[in-house]
Design a protein around this motif. Structure first.
Motif, PDB file in Angstrom:
ATOM      1  N   ALA A  77       0.798  -1.225   0.000  1.00  0.00           N
ATOM      2  CA  ALA A  77       0.000   0.000   0.000  1.00  0.00           C
ATOM      3  C   ALA A  77       0.831   1.275   0.000  1.00  0.00           C
ATOM      4  O   ALA A  77       0.299   2.352   0.185  1.00  0.00           O
ATOM      5  N   GLY A  78       2.116   1.172  -0.226  1.00  0.00           N
ATOM      6  CA  GLY A  78       2.948   2.384  -0.285  1.00  0.00           C
ATOM      7  C   GLY A  78       3.107   2.814  -1.727  1.00  0.00           C
ATOM      8  O   GLY A  78       3.307   1.972  -2.602  1.00  0.00           O
ATOM      9  N   SER A  79       3.013   4.116  -1.975  1.00  0.00           N
ATOM     10  CA  SER A  79       3.091   4.580  -3.361  1.00  0.00           C
ATOM     11  C   SER A  79       4.295   5.485  -3.604  1.00  0.00           C
ATOM     12  O   SER A  79       4.368   6.201  -4.595  1.00  0.00           O
ATOM     13  N   SER A  80       5.244   5.480  -2.697  1.00  0.00           N
ATOM     14  CA  SER A  80       6.501   6.197  -2.913  1.00  0.00           C
ATOM     15  C   SER A  80       7.314   5.448  -3.966  1.00  0.00           C
ATOM     16  O   SER A  80       6.933   4.380  -4.416  1.00  0.00           O
ATOM     17  N   GLU A  81       8.467   6.002  -4.352  1.00  0.00           N
ATOM     18  CA  GLU A  81       9.360   5.303  -5.280  1.00  0.00           C
ATOM     19  C   GLU A  81       9.717   3.924  -4.728  1.00  0.00           C
ATOM     20  O   GLU A  81       9.582   2.909  -5.410  1.00  0.00           O
ATOM     21  N   ASP A  82      10.191   3.889  -3.478  1.00  0.00           N
ATOM     22  CA  ASP A  82      10.527   2.599  -2.857  1.00  0.00           C
ATOM     23  C   ASP A  82       9.318   1.672  -2.854  1.00  0.00           C
ATOM     24  O   ASP A  82       9.423   0.477  -3.117  1.00  0.00           O
ATOM     25  N   GLY A  83       8.161   2.261  -2.545  1.00  0.00           N
ATOM     26  CA  GLY A  83       6.938   1.471  -2.446  1.00  0.00           C
ATOM     27  C   GLY A  83       6.543   0.878  -3.785  1.00  0.00           C
ATOM     28  O   GLY A  83       6.188  -0.304  -3.885  1.00  0.00           O
ATOM     29  N   LYS A  84       6.601   1.701  -4.833  1.00  0.00           N
ATOM     30  CA  LYS A  84       6.224   1.212  -6.163  1.00  0.00           C
ATOM     31  C   LYS A  84       7.170   0.116  -6.639  1.00  0.00           C
ATOM     32  O   LYS A  84       6.736  -0.879  -7.229  1.00  0.00           O
ATOM     33  N   GLU A  85       8.447   0.291  -6.362  1.00  0.00           N
ATOM     34  CA  GLU A  85       9.414  -0.707  -6.804  1.00  0.00           C
ATOM     35  C   GLU A  85       9.216  -2.013  -6.048  1.00  0.00           C
ATOM     36  O   GLU A  85       9.281  -3.108  -6.619  1.00  0.00           O
ATOM     37  N   PHE A  86       8.952  -1.895  -4.751  1.00  0.00           N
ATOM     38  CA  PHE A  86       8.681  -3.079  -3.936  1.00  0.00           C
ATOM     39  C   PHE A  86       7.435  -3.797  -4.468  1.00  0.00           C
ATOM     40  O   PHE A  86       7.422  -5.020  -4.629  1.00  0.00           O
ATOM     41  N   ILE A  95      11.025  13.940   4.462  1.00  0.00           N
ATOM     42  CA  ILE A  95       9.888  13.277   5.110  1.00  0.00           C
ATOM     43  C   ILE A  95      10.221  11.804   5.334  1.00  0.00           C
ATOM     44  O   ILE A  95      10.566  11.088   4.407  1.00  0.00           O
ATOM     45  N   ASN A  96      10.098  11.355   6.607  1.00  0.00           N
ATOM     46  CA  ASN A  96      10.414   9.947   6.891  1.00  0.00           C
ATOM     47  C   ASN A  96       9.158   9.148   7.246  1.00  0.00           C
ATOM     48  O   ASN A  96       9.224   8.090   7.829  1.00  0.00           O
ATOM     49  N   GLY A  97       8.016   9.707   6.914  1.00  0.00           N
ATOM     50  CA  GLY A  97       6.777   8.963   7.161  1.00  0.00           C
ATOM     51  C   GLY A  97       6.267   8.395   5.851  1.00  0.00           C
ATOM     52  O   GLY A  97       6.996   7.732   5.141  1.00  0.00           O
ATOM     53  N   ASN A  98       5.007   8.691   5.544  1.00  0.00           N
ATOM     54  CA  ASN A  98       4.381   8.220   4.319  1.00  0.00           C
ATOM     55  C   ASN A  98       4.653   9.255   3.226  1.00  0.00           C
ATOM     56  O   ASN A  98       3.976  10.263   3.121  1.00  0.00           O
ATOM     57  N   LYS A  99       5.668   9.008   2.412  1.00  0.00           N
ATOM     58  CA  LYS A  99       6.121  10.000   1.423  1.00  0.00           C
ATOM     59  C   LYS A  99       5.061  10.276   0.355  1.00  0.00           C
ATOM     60  O   LYS A  99       4.856  11.416  -0.061  1.00  0.00           O
ATOM     61  N   SER A 100       4.371   9.231  -0.104  1.00  0.00           N
ATOM     62  CA  SER A 100       3.436   9.440  -1.210  1.00  0.00           C
ATOM     63  C   SER A 100       2.211  10.220  -0.736  1.00  0.00           C
ATOM     64  O   SER A 100       1.663  11.040  -1.460  1.00  0.00           O
ATOM     65  N   ARG A 101       1.789   9.983   0.511  1.00  0.00           N
ATOM     66  CA  ARG A 101       0.641  10.715   1.031  1.00  0.00           C
ATOM     67  C   ARG A 101       0.999  12.186   1.217  1.00  0.00           C
ATOM     68  O   ARG A 101       0.200  13.089   0.936  1.00  0.00           O
ATOM     69  N   LEU A 128       0.803  13.803  -2.139  1.00  0.00           N
ATOM     70  CA  LEU A 128      -0.585  13.952  -2.566  1.00  0.00           C
ATOM     71  C   LEU A 128      -1.228  15.184  -1.926  1.00  0.00           C
ATOM     72  O   LEU A 128      -1.910  15.972  -2.599  1.00  0.00           O
ATOM     73  N   VAL A 129      -0.990  15.382  -0.629  1.00  0.00           N
ATOM     74  CA  VAL A 129      -1.580  16.517   0.082  1.00  0.00           C
ATOM     75  C   VAL A 129      -0.997  17.825  -0.441  1.00  0.00           C
ATOM     76  O   VAL A 129      -1.720  18.804  -0.692  1.00  0.00           O
ATOM     77  N   ALA A 130       0.305  17.831  -0.633  1.00  0.00           N
ATOM     78  CA  ALA A 130       0.962  19.034  -1.144  1.00  0.00           C
ATOM     79  C   ALA A 130       0.396  19.403  -2.522  1.00  0.00           C
ATOM     80  O   ALA A 130       0.070  20.568  -2.787  1.00  0.00           O
ATOM     81  N   ASP A 131       0.251  18.417  -3.381  1.00  0.00           N
ATOM     82  CA  ASP A 131      -0.276  18.649  -4.732  1.00  0.00           C
ATOM     83  C   ASP A 131      -1.720  19.141  -4.692  1.00  0.00           C
ATOM     84  O   ASP A 131      -2.099  20.067  -5.422  1.00  0.00           O
ATOM     85  N   LEU A 132      -2.520  18.516  -3.835  1.00  0.00           N
ATOM     86  CA  LEU A 132      -3.937  18.858  -3.728  1.00  0.00           C
ATOM     87  C   LEU A 132      -4.117  20.312  -3.288  1.00  0.00           C
ATOM     88  O   LEU A 132      -4.895  21.068  -3.873  1.00  0.00           O
ATOM     89  N   ALA A 133      -3.380  20.688  -2.240  1.00  0.00           N
ATOM     90  CA  ALA A 133      -3.502  22.046  -1.706  1.00  0.00           C
ATOM     91  C   ALA A 133      -3.107  23.073  -2.767  1.00  0.00           C
ATOM     92  O   ALA A 133      -3.726  24.125  -2.905  1.00  0.00           O
TER      93      ALA A 133
END
Lengths: 452, 452
Positions: free
Chosen positions: A218-227, A329-335, A338-343
């Motif tokens: 469920a992670g959508s960061s670069e690491d997450g997508k590759e995983f 950011i060391n938490g949920n990078k993709s989220r 997303l928030v930054a883009d949305l705002a």
């Protein structure tokens, strides 16, 4: 519409009394039942009646600092899913388990056990745990760095799969005459020694109906997508617009080839929080009323956690202040992104932003009629943004009932969703193959002597 | 016999197809069902029908080296007990979980979850894991020394209880009007920092129906007895003779006072493996036939593990060779002592010894009629050796059925066992109080500010 028309997959994400942070303030929710099995059993049966592929329980390993205005946790996934396995027959059962604060032997074993108990309906949403609050419950002052977490996750999964393969399918012999219970050539130590884990094995649970649980990510960061591209068989993702969804879909699917994987071997399921009413106006009003029930301090707290800045001192009707760059950011990078883009895209005030996030914490919220919701799902599904959806009812049980009884029949009428289960396993529902045991293929290795 | 006659407690210890190591070779057992929920559900319902206080699942974290002739494991306790909670209503559900290879946050949480799911029927058999095979699945070459394991167990339990107390009973407020979900003064970090663990808390599961699970202990070494006297509410123990049983009983009960505990606050449940038939002769023959089905190599392997010597080179019809002193044994010390005493007292050959241990691995085996079994239980119960029994059917489901339908009614006729449940919780069945939350007693501490 032909017999073999491609159909979508539907997962229902069950959380407390619903995904909208103010759901518990609606009088038709039952917040005091979030620790009752009977409550979850009713939801599971409703979803099974509607032929959902699966239900999903998220998880975290700490209480949020803001327990006063909302509670993010209830029961633990392994225990609750096992209990639900006993009161359902077909629906898949997916649970989040972290690779950061667990041991592969324990996790592999509990999933093997759940897969047996459910007759092949287990799925594992693999997460890496991203908060200091969780770390503090496991002896650590701070949690692992993002890249390290994925490194550990990979080795964790490697060990788990080796353990699931440590019993061949036909290892149990049960020959009463000769007194041979198991063929010990088909039960193997794994002797794993790596950077993170040393595990001897074999597992103490025989090979399971599915071989192993469906692997979800469920992670959508670069690491997450590759995983995900390397290991996952399904992915839950938060995408706000069709274009973002399409970009994510083709990005992740495009990564499969280099791992020798087929396009269909990974199912992409964007989240959708549907707010349903007989007319569009009523649906928008329902959404507005829900947003009005939010507690601003709670919303700001949640938003602060997502963006890594304490926002409590900023005016609610002012803009989002400048954010730190994503690489710190060391938490949920993709989220975060997303928030930054949305705002930025919609020029939202803090109050507007918290309302936009109240329904699905970054997942897409859509308010409309059942037909409009079905239209949206069909559009994303047909235009290359989704293989199915992670349905996140804004409030429970009502939000699930509405979707199950109004949207699902509409999708069925369009031939986009099954009307009956044609399989008994989660792999079957998602059209995923049962993995072959690594030892079954090789006749040479098959009878290799392995000392137990 | 008066209304308030003291009654015994009965736990059924469910393991694979029964406790006798040759049970799987009987044609009336179903070894291929040891990974099926339906099999355990049938056993649980049979036990509940007979009004057993509880059922119990043991556990280990490794496959034995001798998987060829017998299998010691099946499903994992948390998952299986949770599934059984969904298909039973009254019977208590006790599972073994090790304090050596686990994290207190995970264990406290899963038991809290199980206690909610079962509406207050969870029990925890606290073990410290004593084998190198288990250690090798968790990165260690050798397991912890005996005393260290108990040191860790104590701190583990301390953390767990603090976590279970971290939510007061009335912490959930759910005031929709004001938007207050929980009273955050009643949800506390525990900030535990010790030699083994650093855990911040609070738990992410609210206070459970029982407060916390019934604490059970099964070690009978010096360390084990002391641990039990300080913390346990029930104890499973292996005692071969009435005299040993009485000595153990008064020894452990005698230790309670120094911890300020009441005589009845700890229930002592010796194991009994009953082999039942219409006549005594038939029962003895049934036992003999079962013993004849054992595989000598397997029995010797099991015995070797108990005594810490490889016995495979010794003649089966010769005596047990000289054993090492108990203080160098780093496994199950009390079981070692029991075997040494038994061999010496009865001058048994290795073959005889393996047969004596085949039924209950050191627990007492008794073959006779249902009335004779009831007589034995009554004698131990009345003569100060037991508060009840850990019933270990030699084979399943038959051995449980016989006990449930023949011995239980006999005990009920004698007024020694309940005919109906008068409680819905495991604590209720055992007559144990619900523990008060440590914070509930103190009005001063109650409203102490604790930052979350």
């Amino acid at each position: 519409m032909g017999e073999n028309k491609r159909q979508m997959h539907l997962n229902v994400f069950i959380m407390n009394v619903g995904h909208h942070e103010a759901a518990w303030r609606r009088t038709d929710t039952e917040p005091r039942r979030i620790t009752d099995l009977s409550y979850y059993a009713e939801l599971a049966r409703e979803a099974e009646e509607a032929k959902f592929d699966s239900l999903f329980l998220a998880d975290g390993l700490a209480v949020s600092r803001n327990v006063k205005h909302g509670f993010q946790s209830g029961l633990e996934p392994f225990t609750l899913l096992s209990a639900l396995a006993a009161v359902t027959k077909k629906i898949g059962l997916i649970g989040t388990v972290s690779t950061t604060f667990n041991e592969p032997f324990h996790v592999a074993r509990k999933f093997a056990s759940l897969d047996h108990i459910s007759n092949g309906r287990a799925g594992w949403n693999i997460v890496t745990s991203g908060s200091d609050l969780e770390a503090a419950n496991f002896h650590k002052e701070a949690h692992l760095q993002h890249a390290k977490r994925y490194e550990r996750a990979k080795e964790f999964l490697d060990v788990a799969v080796k353990l699931w393969d440590s019993w061949e399918d036909d290892a149990l012999v049960v020959d009463r005459e000769s007194g041979v219970f198991a063929d010990d050539r088909k039960v193997r130590a794994i002797d794993h020694g790596g950077s993170w884990f040393h595990v001897r094995g074999p597992l103490n649970v025989p090979r399971t109906p599915q071989g192993y649980p469906v692997l979800v990510q469920a992670g959508s960061s670069e690491d997450g997508k590759e995983f995900a591209a390397e290991f996952a068989e399904a992915i839950f993702t938060a995408q706000q617009t069709l274009e973002d969804g399409q970009r994510f879909y083709s990005d992740v699917k495009g990564r499969l080839l280099k791992y020798g994987r087929h396009h269909d071997s990974l199912k992409i399921l964007p989240g959708i929080c549907p707010i349903i009413a007989p007319t569009e106006e009523e649906a928008k009003e329902k959404e507005r009323l829900l947003n009005e029930l939010t507690v601003p301090a709670y919303g700001l707290h949640q938003l602060s956690q997502m963006v890594g800045i304490d926002l409590s001192q900023y005016p609610l009707d002012g803009p989002l202040p400048e954010l730190p760059p994503v690489d710190v950011i060391n938490g949920n990078k993709s989220r975060f992104q997303l928030v930054a883009d949305l705002a930025k895209r919609e020029q939202l005030t803090l109050r507007q932003l918290t309302h936009r996030l109240a329904g699905g914490r970054g997942h897409r919220v859509f308010a409309g009629t059942a037909v409009q919701v079905a239209d949206q799902l069909e559009e994303w599904f047909q235009l290359g943004a989704a293989d199915g959806f992670n349905v996140m009812p804004p409030f429970l049980p009502g939000g699930l009932t509405e979707f199950a009884r109004e949207v699902v029949p509409e999708l069925q009428r369009r031939g986009l969703f099954r009307t009956e289960y044609d399989s008994g396993t989660l792999r079957g529902h998602y059209g995923l193959p049962r993995p072959e045991n690594r030892w079954a293929a090789s006749e040479v290795d098959r009878y290799k002597e392995v000392s137990l």
